[in-house]
Design an enzyme around this catalytic site. Sequence first.
Site, PDB file in Angstrom:
ATOM      1  CB  CYS A   2     -23.415   2.678 -55.800  1.00  0.00           C
ATOM      2  SG  CYS A   2     -21.721   2.228 -56.168  1.00  0.00           S
ATOM      3  NE  ARG A  27     -27.516   6.671 -57.445  1.00  0.00           N
ATOM      4  CZ  ARG A  27     -27.189   7.960 -57.471  1.00  0.00           C
ATOM      5  NH1 ARG A  27     -27.936   8.796 -58.123  1.00  0.00           N
ATOM      6  NH2 ARG A  27     -26.148   8.398 -56.821  1.00  0.00           N
ATOM      7  CD1 TRP A  73     -19.852   3.601 -61.864  1.00  0.00           C
ATOM      8  CD2 TRP A  73     -21.006   2.308 -63.249  1.00  0.00           C
ATOM      9  NE1 TRP A  73     -19.426   3.866 -63.146  1.00  0.00           N
ATOM     10  CE2 TRP A  73     -20.114   3.084 -64.010  1.00  0.00           C
ATOM     11  CE3 TRP A  73     -21.837   1.403 -63.918  1.00  0.00           C
ATOM     12  CZ2 TRP A  73     -20.034   2.996 -65.393  1.00  0.00           C
ATOM     13  CZ3 TRP A  73     -21.744   1.328 -65.300  1.00  0.00           C
ATOM     14  CH2 TRP A  73     -20.862   2.117 -66.017  1.00  0.00           C
ATOM     15  CG  ASN A  97     -23.571   6.616 -54.217  1.00  0.00           C
ATOM     16  OD1 ASN A  97     -22.659   6.378 -54.993  1.00  0.00           O
ATOM     17  ND2 ASN A  97     -24.380   7.648 -54.355  1.00  0.00           N
ATOM     18  N   GLY A  98     -20.405   6.336 -52.822  1.00  0.00           N
ATOM     19  CA  GLY A  98     -19.427   7.411 -52.605  1.00  0.00           C
ATOM     20  C   GLY A  98     -18.040   6.814 -52.597  1.00  0.00           C
ATOM     21  CD  GLU A 482     -17.619  16.682 -77.386  1.00  0.00           C
ATOM     22  OE1 GLU A 482     -17.028  16.081 -78.299  1.00  0.00           O
ATOM     23  OE2 GLU A 482     -18.548  16.162 -76.737  1.00  0.00           O
ATOM     24  CE  LYS A 486     -21.986  15.221 -77.554  1.00  0.00           C
ATOM     25  NZ  LYS A 486     -20.712  14.691 -77.103  1.00  0.00           N
ATOM     26  CD  GLU A 489     -23.496  12.296 -80.429  1.00  0.00           C
ATOM     27  OE1 GLU A 489     -22.905  13.253 -79.883  1.00  0.00           O
ATOM     28  OE2 GLU A 489     -23.328  11.124 -80.082  1.00  0.00           O
ATOM     29  CG  HIS A 505      -5.628  28.897 -94.195  1.00  0.00           C
ATOM     30  ND1 HIS A 505      -4.711  29.602 -94.950  1.00  0.00           N
ATOM     31  CD2 HIS A 505      -5.321  29.160 -92.895  1.00  0.00           C
ATOM     32  CE1 HIS A 505      -3.861  30.223 -94.149  1.00  0.00           C
ATOM     33  NE2 HIS A 505      -4.219  29.985 -92.885  1.00  0.00           N
ATOM     34  CE  LYS A 604     -23.281   6.593 -73.404  1.00  0.00           C
ATOM     35  NZ  LYS A 604     -23.008   8.034 -73.640  1.00  0.00           N
TER      36      LYS A 604
HETATM   37  C1  AGP Z   1     -20.213  11.115 -78.431  1.00  0.00           C
HETATM   38  O1  AGP Z   1     -21.286  11.907 -78.105  1.00  0.00           O
HETATM   39  C2  AGP Z   1     -20.504   9.938 -79.247  1.00  0.00           C
HETATM   40  N1  AGP Z   1     -21.549   9.175 -78.740  1.00  0.00           N
HETATM   41  C3  AGP Z   1     -19.299   9.173 -79.790  1.00  0.00           C
HETATM   42  O2  AGP Z   1     -18.529  10.057 -80.526  1.00  0.00           O
HETATM   43  C4  AGP Z   1     -18.389   8.456 -78.772  1.00  0.00           C
HETATM   44  O3  AGP Z   1     -17.652   9.400 -78.046  1.00  0.00           O
HETATM   45  C5  AGP Z   1     -17.457   7.493 -79.528  1.00  0.00           C
HETATM   46  O4  AGP Z   1     -18.223   6.506 -80.147  1.00  0.00           O
HETATM   47  C6  AGP Z   1     -16.421   6.866 -78.658  1.00  0.00           C
HETATM   48  O5  AGP Z   1     -16.985   6.108 -77.637  1.00  0.00           O
HETATM   49  P1  AGP Z   1     -16.136   5.620 -76.398  1.00  0.00           P
HETATM   50  O6  AGP Z   1     -15.712   6.808 -75.628  1.00  0.00           O
HETATM   51  O7  AGP Z   1     -17.082   4.749 -75.629  1.00  0.00           O
HETATM   52  O8  AGP Z   1     -14.961   4.862 -76.935  1.00  0.00           O
END
Ligand code: AGP
Length: 609
Positions: A2, A27, A73, A97-98, A482, A486, A489, A505, A604
Amino acid sequence: MCGIVGYIGEGDAVSILIESLKKLEYRGYDSAGLALLDDEGKPQVFKSEGEISQLESILPKLSSCVGIGHTRWATHGKPSTVNAHPHVSGSICVVHNGIIENYQELKEALESEGFIFVSDTDTEVLAHLINKYHTEHPGDLAGALKSALEVVRGSYALAVLSEEHPHELVAARKDSPLIIGLGENENFIASDIPAILKYTNRVIYVDNLEMVTVKKTSVQVFDLEGNPKTKEEHIIQWDLEAAEKAGYPHFMLKEIHEQTSSIHETLAGRLQELEGDVTFEELGLDKEQIRKLQRIEIIACGTSYNAGLVGKYLFEGQTGIHTDVDNGSEFRYSNPVLAPSTLVIAITQSGETADTLAAVREAASYGCKTLAITNVVGSTMSREASNTIYTRAGPEIGVAATKSFISQLVVLYLLAIHFARVCSMMDADRVRKLLSELRKIPGHVDRILMDKERIQKCAARFSASKDYFFIGRNINYPIALEGALKLKEISYIHAEGYAAGELKHGPLALLSKDVPVVAIAPQGHTYDKILSNIREVKSREASVIAIADSDDNEISKYVDVVIPIPKTDVILSPLLTTVVVQLLAYYTALERDCSIDKPRNLAKSVTVE
Ligand code: AGP
């Protein structure tokens, strides 16, 4: 996470506090509030659900030179006007906040003394405690705060206003950020520098376990025993845009750094070291129900799916409960085989991913209990799942998930430990050892962050590559996935994550001297195996970047670059190897001049199928 602010001086407290809160919206922004003393010294409290603009729209014309404010938050209690801060008890108004970890027991004790609680928040206990001690020793607001802090456990950055002390605000800090802004005949309290930068660039950083009395013309800092402390004044040179990112060039880098504190937040109040167990208020499964679980089905997308795969290794390895992981988009059309004895865990940082939501609705129609792991209080997933565990990572602005992923992992570790304990698969000693290692993880992450130039150099060396491979084994295989996700992406380099044993394989055919391979290789039962895989890769002339334990003197003989990570229990190593792959992706994208916080074609929150 927060944001808190405070102002005392000769200016218009209402507009200053609102402006300051707007700079802290990063925040949290699910509700907000102000407490002010009007011209006659009477307290006025205003709260509203939603963003700061909504609070602004309900404020009457009011003349005030002192007040505190909050942008929330939610962690305890849903976003609502009644749960919004400031919380009030008698003449005391508090913003916080905490997380107060022992709020439940404090609440029960205060209720038995006649204090009446109106919200579901942990913060309200602070307001009642300060009021109680202030009533016992009137005239000493700082003393009342000090007494209250002696009985609370947890983290806090807080500010207190009282109509009985119109010429001062008091504030304190433990494990949540707090700064004081110094002006001419005015002073400011805030969670972060952007909040006050419009008014002053002179700042005092409040350290852990410090309290501050802030008046119009003076600021005094004390330790929690009440001894005065001398503090240095800092001049901030950043412009406002840089300040919103706390001086970092991108939100992603800021959020990678915030992982040290977000791990703390995720752990807060959930570890029971004495008993050798973990507790989740929100779990909604008693011991009998946990013992009867036949299967766990994890549903998630993207980075959250990769967290789910770590969960599979944890649940199967530590509890013996068969676990499957599916993408939401596949699961929903797959005619799943589910029974009521299956626990469905949905992982989603946003809580709004359409595919994950649809899959969970499908699972619920089979009579399964659904447990959400999400970062957003009040999100659709949290409303639809039978129960929700919040990751408490704070708002994440960068499209690339970083701190939300680490917090999802931490929740999965805690869940697996709890299930293992309940199913007698782990004894209290082993749990205590793991919890003590978990407590060290933020410090280890910090060490990796301090060594980030090494990762930056490595990223620069291979940034012109067209293809990249990430390999890992066992619990670090999902981190290979992952790392590849990253990198593609945000840097737009084609990258593949592979279980290291699978290279032979097929994909080995793609390796050449132009294809760097990141090998995630902490020491554990598959260490020798991955060393063999590294030799296979090297014999195809590919460059190998190894992520290895800092005490590993062997691996440097076989690879081109070693990125060391602090030694931890190997099952916890994904919490460290993740930070390396995040930084590698970040610095590669930086080198290639990519749009890091808003990569092309991505959003996002993916609310469409
Ligand atoms: C991750 O860097 C991405 N932005 C994407 O893979 C994300 O994790 C995915 O769209 C799932 O989102 P969520 O965790 O909000 O469900």
